[in-house]
Scaffold this motif. Structure first.
Motif, PDB file in Angstrom:
ATOM      1  N   GLU A   1      48.323  37.778  53.809  1.00 61.23           N
ATOM      2  CA  GLU A   1      47.440  38.875  53.413  1.00 61.23           C
ATOM      3  C   GLU A   1      46.275  39.016  54.403  1.00 61.23           C
ATOM      4  O   GLU A   1      45.942  40.117  54.817  1.00 61.23           O
ATOM      5  CB  GLU A   1      46.939  38.595  51.986  1.00 61.23           C
TER       6      GLU A   1
ATOM      7  N   LEU B   1      38.988  37.566  51.262  1.00 58.26           N
ATOM      8  CA  LEU B   1      39.913  36.981  50.279  1.00 58.26           C
ATOM      9  C   LEU B   1      39.490  35.618  49.713  1.00 58.26           C
ATOM     10  O   LEU B   1      39.337  35.472  48.494  1.00 58.26           O
ATOM     11  CB  LEU B   1      41.321  36.887  50.880  1.00 58.26           C
TER      12      LEU B   1
ATOM     13  N   TRP C   1      36.257  35.699  47.909  1.00 58.44           N
ATOM     14  CA  TRP C   1      36.400  36.539  46.715  1.00 58.44           C
ATOM     15  C   TRP C   1      37.097  35.745  45.607  1.00 58.44           C
ATOM     16  O   TRP C   1      36.687  35.809  44.441  1.00 58.44           O
ATOM     17  CB  TRP C   1      37.182  37.800  47.113  1.00 58.44           C
TER      18      TRP C   1
ATOM     19  N   HIS D   1      51.642  41.718  49.539  1.00 61.92           N
ATOM     20  CA  HIS D   1      50.822  41.990  50.737  1.00 61.92           C
ATOM     21  C   HIS D   1      51.657  41.976  52.019  1.00 61.92           C
ATOM     22  O   HIS D   1      51.935  43.038  52.553  1.00 61.92           O
ATOM     23  CB  HIS D   1      49.608  41.052  50.824  1.00 61.92           C
TER      24      HIS D   1
ATOM     25  N   HIS E   1      47.190  41.209  38.667  1.00 62.58           N
ATOM     26  CA  HIS E   1      46.665  40.000  38.027  1.00 62.58           C
ATOM     27  C   HIS E   1      45.907  40.491  36.791  1.00 62.58           C
ATOM     28  O   HIS E   1      44.724  40.841  36.910  1.00 62.58           O
ATOM     29  CB  HIS E   1      45.713  39.257  38.962  1.00 62.58           C
TER      30      HIS E   1
ATOM     31  N   GLN F   1      42.320  39.445  35.924  1.00 65.88           N
ATOM     32  CA  GLN F   1      41.180  39.892  36.746  1.00 65.88           C
ATOM     33  C   GLN F   1      40.634  41.251  36.308  1.00 65.88           C
ATOM     34  O   GLN F   1      39.788  41.844  36.999  1.00 65.88           O
ATOM     35  CB  GLN F   1      41.594  39.918  38.219  1.00 65.88           C
TER      36      GLN F   1
ATOM     37  N   ARG G   1      50.939  30.589  43.039  1.00 65.68           N
ATOM     38  CA  ARG G   1      49.964  31.621  43.450  1.00 65.68           C
ATOM     39  C   ARG G   1      50.113  31.959  44.934  1.00 65.68           C
ATOM     40  O   ARG G   1      50.364  33.097  45.286  1.00 65.68           O
ATOM     41  CB  ARG G   1      48.550  31.139  43.176  1.00 65.68           C
ATOM     42  N   PHE G   2      49.947  30.961  45.795  1.00 62.32           N
ATOM     43  CA  PHE G   2      50.236  31.067  47.235  1.00 62.32           C
ATOM     44  C   PHE G   2      50.167  29.665  47.825  1.00 62.32           C
ATOM     45  O   PHE G   2      49.649  28.733  47.186  1.00 62.32           O
ATOM     46  CB  PHE G   2      49.372  32.092  47.967  1.00 62.32           C
TER      47      PHE G   2
ATOM     48  N   HIS H   1      52.204  35.309  47.085  1.00 61.39           N
ATOM     49  CA  HIS H   1      51.494  36.063  48.117  1.00 61.39           C
ATOM     50  C   HIS H   1      51.930  35.584  49.501  1.00 61.39           C
ATOM     51  O   HIS H   1      52.232  34.403  49.683  1.00 61.39           O
ATOM     52  CB  HIS H   1      49.986  35.846  47.993  1.00 61.39           C
TER      53      HIS H   1
ATOM     54  N   ASP I   1      47.464  45.586  42.656  1.00 59.95           N
ATOM     55  CA  ASP I   1      46.864  44.260  42.847  1.00 59.95           C
ATOM     56  C   ASP I   1      45.543  44.144  42.079  1.00 59.95           C
ATOM     57  O   ASP I   1      44.597  43.504  42.554  1.00 59.95           O
ATOM     58  CB  ASP I   1      46.664  43.925  44.332  1.00 59.95           C
TER      59      ASP I   1
ATOM     60  N   THR J   1      37.095  35.450  41.219  1.00 57.13           N
ATOM     61  CA  THR J   1      38.398  35.342  40.553  1.00 57.13           C
ATOM     62  C   THR J   1      38.533  34.043  39.764  1.00 57.13           C
ATOM     63  O   THR J   1      38.865  34.078  38.569  1.00 57.13           O
ATOM     64  CB  THR J   1      39.519  35.412  41.616  1.00 57.13           C
TER      65      THR J   1
HETATM   66  N1  GUN Z   1      46.019  35.456  47.160  1.00 62.57           N
HETATM   67  C1  GUN Z   1      46.065  34.427  46.278  1.00 62.57           C
HETATM   68  N2  GUN Z   1      45.578  34.795  45.087  1.00 62.57           N
HETATM   69  C2  GUN Z   1      45.234  36.083  45.193  1.00 62.57           C
HETATM   70  C3  GUN Z   1      44.676  37.026  44.280  1.00 62.57           C
HETATM   71  O1  GUN Z   1      44.385  36.739  43.116  1.00 62.57           O
HETATM   72  N3  GUN Z   1      44.461  38.277  44.776  1.00 62.57           N
HETATM   73  C4  GUN Z   1      44.765  38.623  46.049  1.00 62.57           C
HETATM   74  N4  GUN Z   1      44.525  39.863  46.472  1.00 62.57           N
HETATM   75  N5  GUN Z   1      45.277  37.751  46.927  1.00 62.57           N
HETATM   76  C5  GUN Z   1      45.505  36.500  46.500  1.00 62.57           C
END
Ligand code: GUN
Ligand code: ZN
Length: 431
Positions: free
Chosen positions: A235, A93, A96, A271, A79, A82, A204-205, A232, A322, A101
């Motif tokens: 994770e 996560l 964070w 992941h 990313h 970041q 993104r997810f 993603h 990552d 983020t």
């Molecule tokens: N899952 C969704 N967004 C992110 C990200 O920015 N970083 C990580 N490690 N996992 C995510």
């Protein structure tokens, strides 16, 4: 006559996949190797003395003992937005994402800041020997233009895409199903196949996309199947429980993508640590790739990726920092973390496997292996020259090494940007 460049020195060569074949059968170091480059492409890989004799006009750079001519590193999941919040302390996560983020990604609403971060990111990663990355951008289309433009200015091959989010993200970082489709389509039409640029459709997810948005992006991918799709998967355990709440009818996390057309051999799942047997079977059947992000997985406390088990099933796996969930820009540090996670699982990787994953393995996961990732005739000349004695601590250990693999392993475990002696991008040496 076109200018020819000849690089001489110990050269790393791959003839197969060391995750499924014995590494010593398919990974070789030519001690007196030579790489002949013309027009940015590798024209010959052979004994240095022979190439010198056959190409007396070539401009020669000689790298001595204690160096290794490698393919440039390929970081298969980053990313870039970041960059400025890498190594932020102490959150899991979802916390964070919310604490560090999203506020930083919001700052890229300013196109000048996006340009600054894209430039800073590519300069930092080139310092670390990384010549290609696959990057998430932010929801802002100009963040995609920023990274593709900065990569083109450096002559780099790159994969990137607009990150799409239409829920569970702050105001200012949300698009819609329709705008994600429209913006992604316009960006991929502008950038995909433009020079060395390659587009990845990027939800993104599942937690930050509505089913409508996943469906819209699935439809876009069906229109442009030559693009990649990156996202993603599984994770952290809390994230998986959240996905279960958000998608009550899904069989599992992968199914949230699958039912919307977001699976296939050009899918890249970052992941993928806590997978159910059905998910692994579907990944095998579809040919999708997984990307291992070991420094991130230890840093955010996500878990231990099963590299040995998943590659034994024939799943293509790449390796990635990552950034900035990962704690380093360095693919050497990333290989070291992959080794350590392998140790914790009882399946440590050999140095030859680690360097293959960081180059050819990642290139294959990104479907770029026809262009990069190996030192072979016809490939683009993206190279990273390692100094295997880059610090006093590494040099004193390398002096005891019985062979190149022991020496390379020390640099993998202890090296950083100081171990990168030179970087060549499409046959041009980086100043
Ligand atoms: N899952 C969704 N967004 C992110 C990200 O920015 N970083 C990580 N490690 N996992 C995510
Ligand atoms: Zn990520």
């Amino acid at each position: 006559m076109t200018q020819q460049t000849l690089l001489c020195g110990p050269t790393l060569r791959f003839t197969g996949d060391p995750m499924i074949q014995p590494w010593h059968d398919v990974i070789h170091v030519d001690t007196n190797g030579g790489v002949l480059i013309e027009g940015g492409i590798i024209k010959a890989v052979a004994d240095a003395d022979r190439l010198r004799a056959d190409h007396p006009q070539a401009s020669v750079t000689t790298y001595g003992d204690g160096t290794l001519i490698c393919p440039g590193f390929v970081d298969a999941h980053v990313h870039y937005p970041q960059t400025a919040i890498i190594a932020s302390w102490g959150k899991r996560l979802i916390d964070w994402l919310n604490s560090y983020t999203f506020p930083e990604e919001m700052r890229l609403s300013d196109p000048d800041y996006a340009d600054e971060i894209a430039t800073r990111y590519l300069d930092l990663t080139l310092d670390h020997g990384t010549t290609t990355v696959a990057s998430y951008c932010t929801i802002h289309p100009h963040s995609v233009d920023a990274i593709f433009t900065a990569a083109a200015a450096r002559g780099q091959r790159i994969v990137a895409g607009k990150t799409c989010m239409d829920r569970n993200a702050p105001e200012g970082l949300r698009d819609t199903a329709q705008s994600a489709y429209d913006d992604s389509k316009a960006l991929l039409e502008r950038w995909h196949g433009n020079g060395r640029a390659f587009y990845a459709i990027t939800p993104r997810f599942s937690p930050t996309s509505t089913p409508d948005q996943l469906a819209a992006l699935g439809a876009l991918w069906a229109e442009f199947p030559e693009c990649l799709m990156q996202t993603h998967l599984s994770e952290q355990l809390d994230e998986i429980a959240w996905v279960r709440d958000l998608y009550p009818s899904a069989r599992d996390y992968l199914d949230t993508y699958e039912v919307h057309g977001l699976i296939g051999d050009r899918a890249l799942f970052g992941h993928a640590i806590h997978l159910d047997p059905r998910e692994i079977d579907r990944i095998c059947e579809t040919g999708a790739a997984l990307v291992h992000c070991p420094t991130s997985n230890t840093f955010i406390g996500s878990g231990l990726f099963d590299m040995a088990g998943l590659t034994a099933r024939g799943i293509p796996c790449g390796l990635a920092t990552d950034t900035g969930g990962g704690s380093s820009f360095s693919m050497l540090r990333t290989m070291a973390a992959a080794y350590e996670i392998g140790q914790l699982r009882g399946t440590p990787l050999h140095a030859a496997q680690l360097i293959w994953l960081a180059t050819a393995g990642s290139a294959r996961s990104l479907h770029q292996h026809g262009h990069i990732g190996t030192i072979e005739v016809g490939k683009e000349a993206d190279l990273c020259i390692l100094n295997l004695a880059s610090t006093p601590a590494i040099a004193q250990r390398a002096a005891q090494a019985h062979d190149i693999w022991e020496s390379l392993f020390t640099t993998i475990m202890m090296g950083d940007d100081r171990a990168v002696r030179d970087v060549w991008i499409a046959g041009n040496r980086r100043a």
